[in-house]
Design a protein around this motif. Structure first.
Motif, PDB file in Angstrom:
ATOM      1  N   SER A 178       1.836   8.758   0.060  1.00  0.00           N
ATOM      2  CA  SER A 178       0.703   9.504   0.054  1.00  0.00           C
ATOM      3  C   SER A 178       0.366  10.312   1.094  1.00  0.00           C
ATOM      4  O   SER A 178      -0.097  11.363   1.243  1.00  0.00           O
ATOM      5  N   PHE A 193      -6.675   3.705   2.295  1.00  0.00           N
ATOM      6  CA  PHE A 193      -5.730   3.034   1.223  1.00  0.00           C
ATOM      7  C   PHE A 193      -5.707   1.591   1.514  1.00  0.00           C
ATOM      8  O   PHE A 193      -5.524   1.138   2.652  1.00  0.00           O
ATOM      9  N   ILE A 228       0.836  -1.049  -0.053  1.00  0.00           N
ATOM     10  CA  ILE A 228      -0.039  -0.103  -0.047  1.00  0.00           C
ATOM     11  C   ILE A 228       0.682   1.344  -0.142  1.00  0.00           C
ATOM     12  O   ILE A 228       1.644   1.360   0.980  1.00  0.00           O
ATOM     13  N   PRO A 229       0.555   2.134  -0.927  1.00  0.00           N
ATOM     14  CA  PRO A 229       1.739   3.403  -0.972  1.00  0.00           C
ATOM     15  C   PRO A 229       1.058   4.346   0.045  1.00  0.00           C
ATOM     16  O   PRO A 229       0.746   5.579  -0.072  1.00  0.00           O
ATOM     17  N   GLU A 276      -0.267  14.583   1.494  1.00  0.00           N
ATOM     18  CA  GLU A 276      -1.286  15.133   1.963  1.00  0.00           C
ATOM     19  C   GLU A 276      -0.776  16.074   2.942  1.00  0.00           C
ATOM     20  O   GLU A 276      -1.534  17.255   3.247  1.00  0.00           O
ATOM     21  N   MET A 277       0.327  15.642   3.829  1.00  0.00           N
ATOM     22  CA  MET A 277       0.930  16.470   4.666  1.00  0.00           C
ATOM     23  C   MET A 277       1.456  18.105   4.161  1.00  0.00           C
ATOM     24  O   MET A 277       1.560  18.903   4.958  1.00  0.00           O
TER      25      MET A 277
END
Lengths: 417, 417
Positions: free
Chosen positions: B142, B297, B137-138, B146-147
């Protein structure tokens, strides 16, 4: 580098708040890099609707494209006007003028994907469109990342917030389609003309963008089989629920060898599934690669802040690579693939028809039997409900379209396997 | 630039196949860039276990670290040995030697996060660790994206494939914990010593990495409240299912003002929820930001190909920025936050206790009543099942830990709201 914004609608004002009004952490990306002491801002906003609330854009509003196109201080343009022709022309002109472009316009991207990519490459600039699919879900960037290692062979998802809101609300309250659409319109979740949402054009455009990228071949909106959700009634919701299923509006594409199969249609998922529990304005997108297996991405598929977040993410991406030697490798969409129908999608089918008389019942059952064995038949008041054995989608769809000529009030959907 | 691989275990061999043996599209990232006519390859593999199947690594195996550390042709090292001390030392030495590092080692990253980030920055190289959390899962990339715009305030997820396999299997088959753990061990889904998985250390490390990043403050493994799943029995699965719930092993952290709350514990989710439908080796991670809202995710949390995919994604990231002017802005983990307990987590509680006699029943009910009102009590054979009203997790946990001194055979879990 200065930024121009085309269109000060809902998303545009959200983007303006993030970039110019310090909502969120945008400016924090620049403060500690010596060479970028101040963060870029939007210096011009193209908005020709004088009746709009223009917020804190004093002195930045312009009404003629040339004021942006000919302004050499503007290196990046955010195109959020919506619509087709004018935004398409503006994006082209901006790329030609050597300006990077970020847009959320799925109609323009899906229609002119290859042309715009080529134009960007020829002019040494970058075109980004994360917000064109899945609102705030980072699917475009994630898909590109996975494609560096994987051959992606399948994409499916709940890609439209309006119809997912309608179906979720109908399921939750046992309400009818017309009433729920009217409710969605009254609270701004559906447009006055809901055609693009409820007939599948919006989903189809998003699916065509993702599929074109994933399969490296232009899959046009027109290539996608699509069927709307306007025929669904409270009676369907009740019967589908009693069967342990939930109806969702699914966009789905599969690559097998050199064949691409695409469909946008209502599909029934088991209550105990991830898809069934994606509700209201949330979207989910699943991609399958040959190395990574299945990945799913869930988030708000619409809404001011989430969509503006995706747009500004693209802006940051571009600002980050400005001045670097190697622009990202451009997408190539030139694989020769066969655009097939829906043969690859198989499953049991659910069908409900309203009956005027006994003869109509015979028509329905006879028609179904031409393509499938019936597994369950329930006749209840003036309605018949049929569940078939598993058959190919194109066979059932063809039969059902013909059936609707004589039995107009019916709804059908594949049961996902 | 040449690449060295430390460790030729399951993930290591998967990485080798992707980079050197042209499984997947790795090489395709380089062929059409003029300056990179040939794609980088792994030229040395450090593996000291001569009994391992070394596949097609002929002539590349080395057994002494200096053969990699002193090789100036090697610019990037992939550390996949697992364990703690030796890998930690190797990562440090590689960074000091000016080599970029990619690792999947959650133990090393969670324990030495700040030190390694600083060391990378000081030496002008990049440290990447996407595969340390969530397998394929990336999520690390990600979250970082988003940060750039969001203040992230909540992270929760199913982060351990082994325990999710066990709980899914128990739920599916009504099986008991011991039998299912043994099954998981027999098919290689659980280790001979399963402590790290079933007692929560693995989840806690992953949660501490994500929380440290998201809240920009070192949250150590020791800061995380954790409770294992070894007390769960088939009787719990049956009762929880009859209540309409599914048990999942959840890692969860919340930032409120300057307080961080963390927990790793079994939690009950409604059957009709996304979490309940994440099964077997799949993981899901949810992050919530102030602009984007909630993103989730989903993907394979373990396994050779999916994890190798994440590792090679990091390799490509680094190869892509080599030679660029601006290295990515380093993470700063220096916010002063209060590491709190579990007060913020609230909910009804489910508790099952095995009873030797009537007196034990009284002990259980009295203990529960000291912290919560009972909503439902079922006494069945020699077992009591209690569901309480909503209370704070720390109150219930404290009571239950004390209760276990006199009523050792019991299981309890919060009901997610």
């Amino acid at each position: 580098m200065n930024i121009a914004l085309l269109g000060f609608g809902t998303i545009g004002s959200g983007v303006y708040e993030l970039i110019n009004l310090n909502k969120g952490k945008f400016a924090g990306n620049f403060t500690d890099v010596e060479s970028r002491k101040s963060s870029p801002v939007i210096t011009k906003v193209l908005e020709r609707d004088a009746s709009k609330d223009l917020g804190d854009t004093v002195g930045k509003i312009v009404t003629h494209p040339s004021e942006i196109l000919e302004d050499e201080s503007i290196g990046l343009v955010i195109a959020l006007m919506g619509g087709m022709d004018f935004e398409y022309e503006m994006i082209k002109e901006c790329l030609r003028a050597g300006k990077h472009v970020v847009t959320a316009n799925k109609a323009v991207i899906s229609e002119y994907f290859q042309e715009l990519l080529t134009l960007a490459e020829e002019n040494g600039v970058v075109l980004r469109y994360e917000a064109s699919v899945g609102g705030g879900i980072p699917i475009i960037g994630s898909l590109k990342e996975e494609m560096k290692i994987n051959r992606v062979t399948e994409i499916k998802g709940i890609l439209n917030g309006t119809t997912n809101f309608i179906l979720s609300k109908m399921t939750e309250e046992g309400a009818d389609f017309g009433d729920t659409l009217a409710l969605a319109q009254s609270i701004g979740f559906a447009e006055a003309d809901p055609t693009a949402d409820v007939e599948g054009y919006d989903v189809s455009r998003k699916l065509s963008i993702l599929s074109s990228m994933a399969y490296e071949s232009i899959i046009r909106d027109e290539d996608v089989y699509k069927r709307g959700i306007t025929d669904i009634r409270a009676a369907d919701i009740e019967m589908i629920g009693s069967m342990g299923y939930v109806v969702k509006y699914l966009g789905h594409s599969i690559l097998e060898e050199k064949n691409v199969y695409t469909t946008v249609e209502p599909v029934l998922f088991k209550e105990a599934s991830i898809m069934s529990n994606v509700n209201s304005e949330f979207n989910i997108i699943s991609i399958t690669g040959d190395i990574i297996g299945e990945l799913q991405f869930y988030g708000k598929g619409a809404g001011k802040d989430a969509t503006a977040n995706a747009v500004v993410g693209d802006v940051l991406y571009i600002l980050n690579i400005v001045g670097e030697q190697n622009l990202p490798k451009p997408l190539r969409l030139n694989r020769k693939l066969n655009k097939m129908g829906t043969e690859v999608f198989k499953g049991k089918y659910y069908l409900r028809a309203n009956l005027d008389d006994k003869e109509m019942l015979d028509q329905v059952l006879t028609a179904v039997e031409t393509v499938a064995a019936r597994k369950t038949v329930i006749v209840n008041d003036n309605q018949v409900y049929v569940v078939t054995n598993a058959i190919a989608a194109n066979d059932f769809n063809k039969m059902a379209e013909k059936l609707k000529e004589t039995v107009p009030e019916c709804f059908y959907a594949r049961i996902y396997e």
